[in-house]
Scaffold this motif. Structure first.
Motif, short mmCIF file in Angstrom:
data_model
loop_
_atom_site.label_atom_id
_atom_site.label_comp_id
_atom_site.label_asym_id
_atom_site.label_seq_id
_atom_site.Cartn_x
_atom_site.Cartn_y
_atom_site.Cartn_z
N SER A 7 67.69 -69.81 -22.26
CA SER A 7 69.07 -70.26 -22.42
C SER A 7 69.60 -70.91 -21.15
O SER A 7 70.30 -71.92 -21.20
CB SER A 7 69.96 -69.08 -22.83
N HIS A 8 69.25 -70.35 -19.99
CA HIS A 8 69.69 -70.93 -18.73
C HIS A 8 69.12 -72.33 -18.55
O HIS A 8 69.83 -73.26 -18.16
CB HIS A 8 69.25 -70.02 -17.58
N TYR A 9 67.84 -72.51 -18.83
CA TYR A 9 67.21 -73.82 -18.71
C TYR A 9 67.78 -74.83 -19.70
O TYR A 9 67.67 -76.03 -19.50
CB TYR A 9 65.70 -73.70 -18.93
N SER A 10 68.41 -74.31 -20.75
CA SER A 10 69.02 -75.21 -21.76
C SER A 10 70.38 -75.73 -21.33
O SER A 10 70.87 -76.70 -21.91
CB SER A 10 69.16 -74.47 -23.10
N VAL A 11 71.01 -75.08 -20.33
CA VAL A 11 72.36 -75.49 -19.94
C VAL A 11 72.49 -75.90 -18.49
O VAL A 11 73.53 -76.42 -18.07
CB VAL A 11 73.40 -74.39 -20.25
N ASP A 12 71.45 -75.66 -17.67
CA ASP A 12 71.52 -76.06 -16.27
C ASP A 12 70.11 -76.31 -15.76
O ASP A 12 69.14 -75.78 -16.32
CB ASP A 12 72.20 -74.97 -15.43
N SER A 13 69.99 -77.13 -14.74
CA SER A 13 68.68 -77.48 -14.20
C SER A 13 68.43 -76.83 -12.84
O SER A 13 67.73 -77.37 -12.00
CB SER A 13 68.54 -79.00 -14.09
N LEU A 14 69.04 -75.65 -12.65
CA LEU A 14 68.77 -74.85 -11.46
C LEU A 14 67.82 -73.73 -11.87
O LEU A 14 68.18 -72.85 -12.64
CB LEU A 14 70.08 -74.27 -10.91
N TYR A 15 66.60 -73.77 -11.33
CA TYR A 15 65.55 -72.88 -11.82
C TYR A 15 65.22 -71.73 -10.87
O TYR A 15 64.36 -70.91 -11.18
CB TYR A 15 64.28 -73.70 -12.07
N THR A 16 65.89 -71.66 -9.74
CA THR A 16 65.53 -70.69 -8.71
C THR A 16 65.67 -69.25 -9.20
O THR A 16 64.82 -68.40 -8.93
CB THR A 16 66.40 -70.89 -7.45
N MET A 17 66.73 -68.96 -9.92
CA MET A 17 66.95 -67.58 -10.34
C MET A 17 65.86 -67.10 -11.29
O MET A 17 65.38 -65.96 -11.19
CB MET A 17 68.32 -67.43 -11.00
N ALA A 18 65.44 -67.96 -12.19
CA ALA A 18 64.37 -67.58 -13.11
C ALA A 18 63.08 -67.32 -12.35
O ALA A 18 62.37 -66.34 -12.59
CB ALA A 18 64.16 -68.67 -14.15
N ARG A 19 62.78 -68.19 -11.40
CA ARG A 19 61.52 -68.05 -10.66
C ARG A 19 61.54 -66.80 -9.80
O ARG A 19 60.53 -66.12 -9.64
CB ARG A 19 61.30 -69.29 -9.80
N ARG A 20 62.68 -66.51 -9.26
CA ARG A 20 62.86 -65.32 -8.45
C ARG A 20 62.69 -64.06 -9.30
O ARG A 20 62.07 -63.07 -8.89
CB ARG A 20 64.27 -65.39 -7.87
N THR A 21 63.25 -64.10 -10.51
CA THR A 21 63.11 -62.98 -11.43
C THR A 21 61.66 -62.84 -11.89
O THR A 21 61.13 -61.72 -11.98
CB THR A 21 64.04 -63.15 -12.64
#
Length: 611
Positions: free
Chosen positions: A215-229
């Motif tokens: 869902s995050h990737y569907s609304v914003d192109s900031l990927y750091t939080m996902a990669r960190r998680t």
């Protein structure tokens, strides 16, 4: 009227203790004025800030008040203009006392912490942030100065987020409202810098994080939080079998959206472990009851306690003995799934892991591993269909030796492309007969399978259903402004009102209704495969790391529709012609009759479709 104060919070101390990636997360404080202020009586006011955020109240007065202010914060109302002081479940309420309000001095309201989400495995916030809770409403008592001389602001903490990077609208207002509910959830739940499960625990869990990521990737192109998680899970896995099997899905999704191989390279050996391939028996199936699940494997998987028990969860909630709930409630989200030693649901996830690991190995130039995983995927698929598919009924049973068929045992094989073509109709018919007999987590895979196999009208109906309480509309109806952990408190008595794993409609609309996904790693080529169903118009704005994709759809007549697609510079797209259209025109030029897709260049393209 939103003022933003940016500040960068460095989590190096946290990162060191967790042995995680040293990616930097920029958090922000947003300040919101009340949308509504109501005088209850002298000195007592009710404030509605419109949406719940994680944070506190900042108070600024032009006059000093020596008497203490009493401030109530909460997520839920018990009646009009009155906060529910005993909201139940894990719905938040706190009472605070603010002594000695000084003039012209912005003052934060101090909040008593909840022990469970500020100790143990919870993601800790820096001391500079203080204690925060999710709240929408405030009540102020014992205010002895004119309210015109005092300003109350909701001080919200969240990660950097581009509100303008995405939007969605359609001919279905309910669907629009639910998409907006989910988008706000994604923004508001970023307050720790990780994908956490909600306010009750503030702990990352793989299944929660995967839906959050999509869902995050569907609304914003900031990927750091996902990669960190994702990196967090390498050494901090959780116990459900399926949660472990989400790890590869998360890493592969990041690769497809970013094109960056480094996380796959860094964690390749651990990803192989997280597939649970060590539990495989000769026919290719796996089981959490396998004698191969030794203490050594538990340790290698990243668990700190060698006696950790890995258990099949199928869907939430877990077994009755773990919850103390009535059996009917405990089984309510599983559709009566019969959990046996070798389960259909588990092995559907395992098959998906084998497919993705083959692609990962190929991307990392490991041809032998790619061939091995591909071979395993074929074997697992064949064994699943030989063992679990009841060919007479044309549906899947729950597991080896079971005679029971459930929604979960069928929606997962459908979502993961396991169903033989001749049984797709019977499997989808069975799935539709079960309704929403799964949790908000299971709904992710229910929607994916339905959209992929041309049941978009029914999928649209599930997203926008307003009847009863097993739907997203009920979340709005009961008063939440974020997706809830469960359909309703009665289905999970400790549920919270701020759970991003409830945002399946957002990513399903973007990735399947509109069909916008990366076709090649890094989104260099986008796939646009729309399944509009009964919508008569829709607009979407979707971010990629190369720029924004815009889509506009209009059903121009009973027999024709028009799509206008804008692709950013540096990208191209493959647009799949949806059924049942037989004629297509790309920028006024007729497309060859038997072509199922057309290539779109950067810039605007107009696709006219005629049945």
């Amino acid at each position: 009227m939103k003022n933003i104060i940016l500040f960068t919070i460095c989590f190096f101390a946290i990162l060191s203790s967790y042995s995680q990636t040293n990616d930097h997360i920029q958090l922000e404080n947003s300040f919101f004025k009340p949308k509504k202020v109501v005088k209850i009586k002298n000195g007592h006011y009710f404030l509605d800030f419109g949406k719940a955020y994680f944070g506190t109240i900042e108070v600024t007065s032009t006059q000093t008040q020596s008497d203490s202010l009493i401030i109530h914060l909460g997520e839920k109302l018990i009646s009009e203009n009155k906060i529910d002081r005993k909201p139940g479940a894990t719905i938040r309420y706190r009472k605070s006392v603010l002594p000695n309000l000084k003039a012209n001095t912005p003052t934060n309201v101090s909040i008593k912490a909840y022990k469970r989400n500020t100790t143990g495995d919870a993601i800790m916030l820096p001391d500079s942030v203080g204690v925060i809770i999710p709240f929408r409403y405030a009540e102020v008592e014992n205010l002895n100065i004119p309210i015109d001389n005092i300003e109350f602001k909701q001080k919200a903490l969240h990660a950097k987020f581009n509100d303008d990077a995405s939007y969605f609208s359609s001919s279905n207002p309910t669907m629009d409202s639910i998409w907006s509910l989910c988008k706000h959830t994604i923004k508001a739940t970023t307050f720790t810098g990780y994908y956490v499960d909600g306010d009750r625990e503030r702990i990352p869990y793989e299944a929660d994080a995967y839906i959050n990521q999509l869902s995050h990737y569907s609304v914003d192109s900031l990927y750091t939080m996902a990669r960190r998680t994702n990196a967090y899970f390498i050494n901090h896995p959780t116990w459900p079998t399926e949660w472990l099997l989400h790890t590869v899905l998360m890493f592969y999704t990041d690769y497809m959206y970013t094109g960056d191989l480094k996380p796959l390279e860094d964690h390749y050996d651990n990803l192989k472990l997280k597939t649970l391939m060590d539990l495989e028996r000769p026919d290719g199936l796996i089981s959490s009851k396998s004698p191969n699940l030794t203490k050594d494997i538990i340790k290698k998987l990243g668990f700190k306690k060698p006696n950790t028990k890995i258990k099949d969860i199928i869907d939430w909630p877990p077994a009755q003995k773990d919850t103390g709930w009535k059996l009917a409630t405990a089984e309510g989200e599983r559709d009566g799934y019969e959990i046996v030693d070798v389960n259909t649901a588990i092995n559907a996830f395992y098959y998906k892991n084998m497919v993705l690991m083959s692609k990962i190995a190929k991307a990392l130039h490991k041809p032998d591993d790619a061939a091995l995983f591909s071979k395993k995927a074929k074997q697992v698929k064949q064994t699943i269909n030989n063992t679990f598919l009841d060919s007479e009924r044309g549906i899947y049973i729950d597991g080896e030796g079971s005679k029971h068929a459930s929604l979960h045992g069928n929606m997962l094989p459908l979502a993961f492309d396991l169903v033989p073509e001749e049984h797709i109709a019977s499997v989808t018919k069975f799935i539709k007969s079960r309704g929403m007999a799964c949790s908000v987590y299971g709904a992710q895979y229910l929607l994916e399978g339905l959209y992929k196999y041309d049941e978009e009208r029914y999928a649209n109906h599930l997203i926008s259903d307003t009847i009863g309480d097993r739907n997203w509309w009920n979340m709005i109806k009961v008063g939440s402004t974020m997706a809830m952990e469960a359909w309703d408190v009665k289905y999970k008595p400790n549920t919270d009102w701020n759970h991003a794993w409830g945002t399946a409609p957002l990513n399903a609309i973007t990735r399947y209704l509109w069909g916008i996904q990366p076709k090649t790693p890094g989104f260099k080529i986008a796939q646009i495969k729309p399944k509009m169903g009964d919508l008569t118009f829709s607009k979407i704005k979707t971010p990629t790391q190369h720029g924004i994709i815009l889509g506009n759809y209009e059903k121009t007549s009973a027999q024709s529709s028009t799509f206008t697609i804008t692709i950013p510079d540096g990208m191209t797209a493959e647009f799949s012609i949806p059924k049942p259209f037989k004629k297509a025109y790309l920028n006024n030029k007729k497309v060859k009759r038997k072509v199922n897709s057309v290539a779109l260049k950067s810039g605007e393209s107009i696709i006219e479709l005629v049945n």
